[in-house]
Scaffold this motif. Structure first.
Motif, PDB file in Angstrom:
ATOM      1  N   LEU A  79      -2.836   3.154 -21.339  1.00 47.26           N
ATOM      2  CA  LEU A  79      -2.931   3.909 -22.744  1.00 47.26           C
ATOM      3  C   LEU A  79      -4.136   4.138 -23.132  1.00 47.26           C
ATOM      4  O   LEU A  79      -4.091   4.833 -23.994  1.00 47.26           O
ATOM      5  N   LYS A  80      -5.244   3.691 -22.525  1.00 47.22           N
ATOM      6  CA  LYS A  80      -6.554   4.137 -22.828  1.00 47.22           C
ATOM      7  C   LYS A  80      -6.948   5.466 -22.180  1.00 47.22           C
ATOM      8  O   LYS A  80      -7.808   6.036 -22.936  1.00 47.22           O
ATOM      9  N   ASP A  81      -6.141   6.059 -21.796  1.00 47.13           N
ATOM     10  CA  ASP A  81      -6.312   7.133 -21.009  1.00 47.13           C
ATOM     11  C   ASP A  81      -6.369   8.441 -22.109  1.00 47.13           C
ATOM     12  O   ASP A  81      -5.454   8.218 -22.709  1.00 47.13           O
ATOM     13  N   LYS A  82      -7.267   9.238 -22.081  1.00 49.75           N
ATOM     14  CA  LYS A  82      -7.208  10.664 -22.942  1.00 49.75           C
ATOM     15  C   LYS A  82      -6.163  11.574 -22.991  1.00 49.75           C
ATOM     16  O   LYS A  82      -5.649  11.873 -24.288  1.00 49.75           O
ATOM     17  N   GLU A  83      -5.623  11.583 -21.890  1.00 50.09           N
ATOM     18  CA  GLU A  83      -4.450  12.481 -21.669  1.00 50.09           C
ATOM     19  C   GLU A  83      -3.047  12.053 -22.387  1.00 50.09           C
ATOM     20  O   GLU A  83      -2.581  12.989 -23.139  1.00 50.09           O
ATOM     21  N   LEU A  84      -3.049  10.655 -22.362  1.00 53.03           N
ATOM     22  CA  LEU A  84      -2.160  10.081 -23.045  1.00 53.03           C
ATOM     23  C   LEU A  84      -1.886   9.966 -24.591  1.00 53.03           C
ATOM     24  O   LEU A  84      -1.136  10.241 -25.224  1.00 53.03           O
ATOM     25  N   GLN A  85      -3.440   9.932 -24.978  1.00 54.75           N
ATOM     26  CA  GLN A  85      -3.519   9.938 -26.492  1.00 54.75           C
ATOM     27  C   GLN A  85      -3.517  11.184 -27.104  1.00 54.75           C
ATOM     28  O   GLN A  85      -3.062  11.369 -28.150  1.00 54.75           O
ATOM     29  N   GLU A  86      -3.524  12.467 -26.275  1.00 56.93           N
ATOM     30  CA  GLU A  86      -3.069  13.627 -26.698  1.00 56.93           C
ATOM     31  C   GLU A  86      -1.572  14.092 -26.753  1.00 56.93           C
ATOM     32  O   GLU A  86      -0.772  14.401 -27.383  1.00 56.93           O
ATOM     33  N   ALA A  87      -0.790  12.947 -25.854  1.00 55.63           N
ATOM     34  CA  ALA A  87       0.571  13.053 -25.681  1.00 55.63           C
ATOM     35  C   ALA A  87       1.421  12.255 -26.880  1.00 55.63           C
ATOM     36  O   ALA A  87       2.441  12.638 -27.094  1.00 55.63           O
ATOM     37  N   TYR A  88       0.829  11.294 -27.176  1.00 54.59           N
ATOM     38  CA  TYR A  88       1.458  10.206 -28.248  1.00 54.59           C
ATOM     39  C   TYR A  88       0.705   9.886 -29.364  1.00 54.59           C
ATOM     40  O   TYR A  88      -0.446   9.729 -29.406  1.00 54.59           O
ATOM     41  N   ASP A  89       1.414   9.957 -30.687  1.00 56.94           N
ATOM     42  CA  ASP A  89       0.902   9.864 -31.914  1.00 56.94           C
ATOM     43  C   ASP A  89       1.178   8.209 -32.091  1.00 56.94           C
ATOM     44  O   ASP A  89       0.277   7.497 -32.793  1.00 56.94           O
ATOM     45  N   ALA A  90       2.491   7.417 -31.445  1.00 57.90           N
ATOM     46  CA  ALA A  90       2.493   6.243 -31.919  1.00 57.90           C
ATOM     47  C   ALA A  90       2.949   5.435 -30.674  1.00 57.90           C
ATOM     48  O   ALA A  90       3.597   6.212 -29.693  1.00 57.90           O
ATOM     49  N   VAL A  91       2.778   4.160 -30.600  1.00 55.28           N
ATOM     50  CA  VAL A  91       3.506   3.458 -29.839  1.00 55.28           C
ATOM     51  C   VAL A  91       4.273   2.332 -30.394  1.00 55.28           C
ATOM     52  O   VAL A  91       3.783   1.532 -31.362  1.00 55.28           O
ATOM     53  N   SER A  92       5.541   2.056 -30.248  1.00 56.01           N
ATOM     54  CA  SER A  92       6.513   1.156 -30.712  1.00 56.01           C
ATOM     55  C   SER A  92       6.939  -0.120 -29.620  1.00 56.01           C
ATOM     56  O   SER A  92       7.095   0.246 -28.627  1.00 56.01           O
ATOM     57  N   PHE A  93       6.470  -0.975 -30.217  1.00 61.26           N
ATOM     58  CA  PHE A  93       6.787  -2.452 -29.219  1.00 61.26           C
ATOM     59  C   PHE A  93       8.211  -2.979 -29.938  1.00 61.26           C
ATOM     60  O   PHE A  93       8.185  -3.510 -30.920  1.00 61.26           O
ATOM     61  N   ASP A  94       9.150  -2.794 -28.945  1.00 59.57           N
ATOM     62  CA  ASP A  94      10.478  -2.993 -29.486  1.00 59.57           C
ATOM     63  C   ASP A  94      11.158  -4.067 -28.289  1.00 59.57           C
ATOM     64  O   ASP A  94      11.834  -3.661 -27.501  1.00 59.57           O
ATOM     65  N   THR A  95      10.987  -5.333 -28.823  1.00 56.08           N
ATOM     66  CA  THR A  95      10.975  -6.045 -29.835  1.00 56.08           C
ATOM     67  C   THR A  95       9.663  -7.059 -29.934  1.00 56.08           C
ATOM     68  O   THR A  95       9.286  -7.286 -28.995  1.00 56.08           O
ATOM     69  N   ILE A  96       9.157  -7.110 -31.087  1.00 55.24           N
ATOM     70  CA  ILE A  96       7.778  -7.781 -31.108  1.00 55.24           C
ATOM     71  C   ILE A  96       8.226  -9.534 -30.995  1.00 55.24           C
ATOM     72  O   ILE A  96       7.544 -10.294 -30.467  1.00 55.24           O
ATOM     73  N   ASP A  97       9.569  -9.821 -31.260  1.00 54.08           N
ATOM     74  CA  ASP A  97      10.066 -11.051 -30.803  1.00 54.08           C
ATOM     75  C   ASP A  97       9.720 -11.475 -29.441  1.00 54.08           C
ATOM     76  O   ASP A  97       9.431 -12.472 -29.111  1.00 54.08           O
ATOM     77  N   ASN A  98      10.115 -10.500 -28.438  1.00 52.00           N
ATOM     78  CA  ASN A  98      10.061 -10.885 -27.157  1.00 52.00           C
ATOM     79  C   ASN A  98       8.584 -10.637 -26.592  1.00 52.00           C
ATOM     80  O   ASN A  98       8.440 -11.652 -25.729  1.00 52.00           O
ATOM     81  N   LEU A  99       7.830  -9.841 -27.334  1.00 55.23           N
ATOM     82  CA  LEU A  99       6.413  -9.622 -27.194  1.00 55.23           C
ATOM     83  C   LEU A  99       5.726 -11.083 -27.123  1.00 55.23           C
ATOM     84  O   LEU A  99       5.009 -11.294 -26.363  1.00 55.23           O
ATOM     85  N   PRO A 147      -6.037   4.326 -30.279  1.00 54.12           N
ATOM     86  CA  PRO A 147      -5.878   5.139 -31.455  1.00 54.12           C
ATOM     87  C   PRO A 147      -4.661   5.855 -31.548  1.00 54.12           C
ATOM     88  O   PRO A 147      -4.418   6.826 -31.706  1.00 54.12           O
ATOM     89  N   TYR A 148      -3.617   4.865 -31.395  1.00 51.02           N
ATOM     90  CA  TYR A 148      -2.168   5.098 -31.903  1.00 51.02           C
ATOM     91  C   TYR A 148      -1.416   4.604 -33.112  1.00 51.02           C
ATOM     92  O   TYR A 148      -2.322   3.309 -33.525  1.00 51.02           O
ATOM     93  N   THR A 149      -0.670   5.062 -33.827  1.00 50.33           N
ATOM     94  CA  THR A 149      -0.059   4.452 -35.000  1.00 50.33           C
ATOM     95  C   THR A 149       0.788   2.988 -34.152  1.00 50.33           C
ATOM     96  O   THR A 149       1.410   3.416 -33.138  1.00 50.33           O
ATOM     97  N   THR A 150       0.630   1.917 -34.622  1.00 54.95           N
ATOM     98  CA  THR A 150       1.446   0.857 -34.203  1.00 54.95           C
ATOM     99  C   THR A 150       2.742   0.480 -34.635  1.00 54.95           C
ATOM    100  O   THR A 150       2.628   0.441 -36.145  1.00 54.95           O
ATOM    101  N   VAL A 151       3.706   0.268 -34.111  1.00 50.53           N
ATOM    102  CA  VAL A 151       4.890   0.184 -34.712  1.00 50.53           C
ATOM    103  C   VAL A 151       5.394  -1.218 -33.904  1.00 50.53           C
ATOM    104  O   VAL A 151       5.775  -1.252 -32.804  1.00 50.53           O
ATOM    105  N   PHE A 152       5.998  -2.287 -34.811  1.00 55.03           N
ATOM    106  CA  PHE A 152       6.565  -3.330 -34.307  1.00 55.03           C
ATOM    107  C   PHE A 152       7.978  -3.459 -34.746  1.00 55.03           C
ATOM    108  O   PHE A 152       8.230  -3.308 -36.057  1.00 55.03           O
ATOM    109  N   VAL A 153       8.876  -3.677 -33.745  1.00 53.48           N
ATOM    110  CA  VAL A 153      10.244  -3.710 -34.280  1.00 53.48           C
ATOM    111  C   VAL A 153      10.656  -5.268 -34.072  1.00 53.48           C
ATOM    112  O   VAL A 153      10.429  -5.794 -33.072  1.00 53.48           O
ATOM    113  N   SER A 154      11.491  -5.702 -34.898  1.00 53.81           N
ATOM    114  CA  SER A 154      11.982  -7.201 -34.799  1.00 53.81           C
ATOM    115  C   SER A 154      13.288  -7.082 -35.367  1.00 53.81           C
ATOM    116  O   SER A 154      13.929  -6.416 -36.091  1.00 53.81           O
TER     117      SER A 154
END
Length: 362
Positions: A79-99, A147-154
């Protein structure tokens, strides 16, 4: 490396009216629509990193399944790749419980434990606990650096909280509040207490949750309530109460809104417009994507080149002085290993500043 000019030319911060600017933790009961909400909010601009294989009812989502800590680390690296940073605004970790469970297993395996603290190797003296806490915090910092908005789902869980009746009886408002949320009087350790149910994210409240709460701007609790006609509908709790964990970084946010992406987006825009004057309508990054992460190999090469510059100018004395300043333990700068990268960064900055001051380099 920071400079005087950079600090003198800093611009005042603006408050963004875009929901993409705010990291958030979203929690609620299973199958209430949390994953759907995230994808309604961000559309195809969110990458869903799933730890549960339960996305069959989510239409149009971009999903990758991560089954362990190694998968997560691999994804963060990609996800440090610049092309991916152009493709996505946010990354959601679903769920943070399992993370968090992935981190626990990763560390426990190193000590031949089923989970941290269950006792594999003898005489650990809490070393496994401390390592897990460190790995967890470092993982969150790595996520935050992107450089993404981070979303944690629980998921949600409940705990029982208690207040001594000697305290409750001093306030009719407190008694009425606790009674309204289903509190009841029980006897514990020889004294009466008012016990009530509290809703919170289903992740270790002592070791995992505190670091997460420091990282997010908004804590959104998905709840249900009855309207005047007795119909149940879903809502987002934006401000915490005695009954549940919630909160927001913005002024002027209401306690409760409808559980829809449009309602959340509109609520943020209205709160910012009504309570702030220096407003930015664009997404504001949490990380500084312009600051390139230098590898240890590159850093060492840069320091070596600076050392040669001082040698070529017959200034080994300054080189020695800086080395002793950074490494009072007598270590040699070029002998540092990767675990002491920060020492090398400090040495690089001091050498660079001194070389410019003495006009060895431009």
């Amino acid at each position: 490396m920071f400079s005087k000019d950079q600090l003198l030319n800093l611009q005042p911060t603006q408050v963004s009216s875009s929901p993409e600017s705010y990291n958030f933790l979203l929690y609620g009961e299973s199958k209430i629509g949390k994953t759907t909400f995230v994808n309604d909010l961000f559309g195809d601009r969110v990458l869903n990193i799933m730890t549960e294989k339960r996305w069959g009812g989510v239409e149009g989502a971009k999903i990758v399944y991560a089954s362990n800590y190694a998968d997560i680390k691999n994804l963060l690296r990609v996800l440090k790749d610049k092309e991916l940073q152009e493709a996505y605004d946010a990354v959601s970790f679903d769920t943070i419980d399992n993370l968090y469970l992935y981190v626990d297993k990763y560390v426990a395996d190193q000590y031949n434990e089923a989970s941290v603290g269950t006792g594999g190797a003898d005489n650990l003296f809490g070393r496994d606990w401390r390592q897990r806490d460190a790995v967890w915090v470092n993982l969150l910092k790595e996520i935050e650096s992107l450089p993404y908005t981070t979303v944690f789902v629980s998921h949600e869980t409940t705990v029982t909280k208690e207040i001594k009746m000697s305290v409750v009886n001093q306030s009719k408002e407190l008694l009425d509040e606790l009674t309204k949320i289903g509190g009841n009087v029980v006897k514990k350790k020889g004294q009466q207490v008012m016990a009530y149910t509290y809703y919170q994210p289903d992740v270790d409240a002592k070791h995992a949750l505190p670091a997460v709460l420091k990282m997010v701007d908004n804590i959104l609790y998905v709840d249900t309530e009855l309207d005047e006609e007795g119909n149940e509908h879903r809502v987002i709790r934006l401000r915490g109460s005695r009954q549940y964990a919630a909160g927001t970084t913005l002024k002027g946010m209401p306690d409760t809104i409808e559980f829809t992406a449009d309602a959340y987006r509109e609520t943020i825009a209205n709160a910012v417009k009504g309570n702030y004057s220096n407003i930015n309508k664009k997404k504001t990054l949490h990380s500084d994507s312009d600051r390139k992460e230098i590898s240890f190999k590159e850093l060492k090469s840069e320091v070596e080149s600076l050392g040669k510059t001082f040698a070529e100018n017959n200034d080994l004395e300054t080189l020695s002085t800086i080395s002793k300043q950074v490494l009072p333990d007598g270590s040699k700068i070029m002998a540092l290993e990767e675990n002491r990268k920060e020492d090398l960064l400090i040495a690089r900055d001091l050498l660079l500043a001194e070389a410019k001051k003495k006009k060895y380099i431009e």
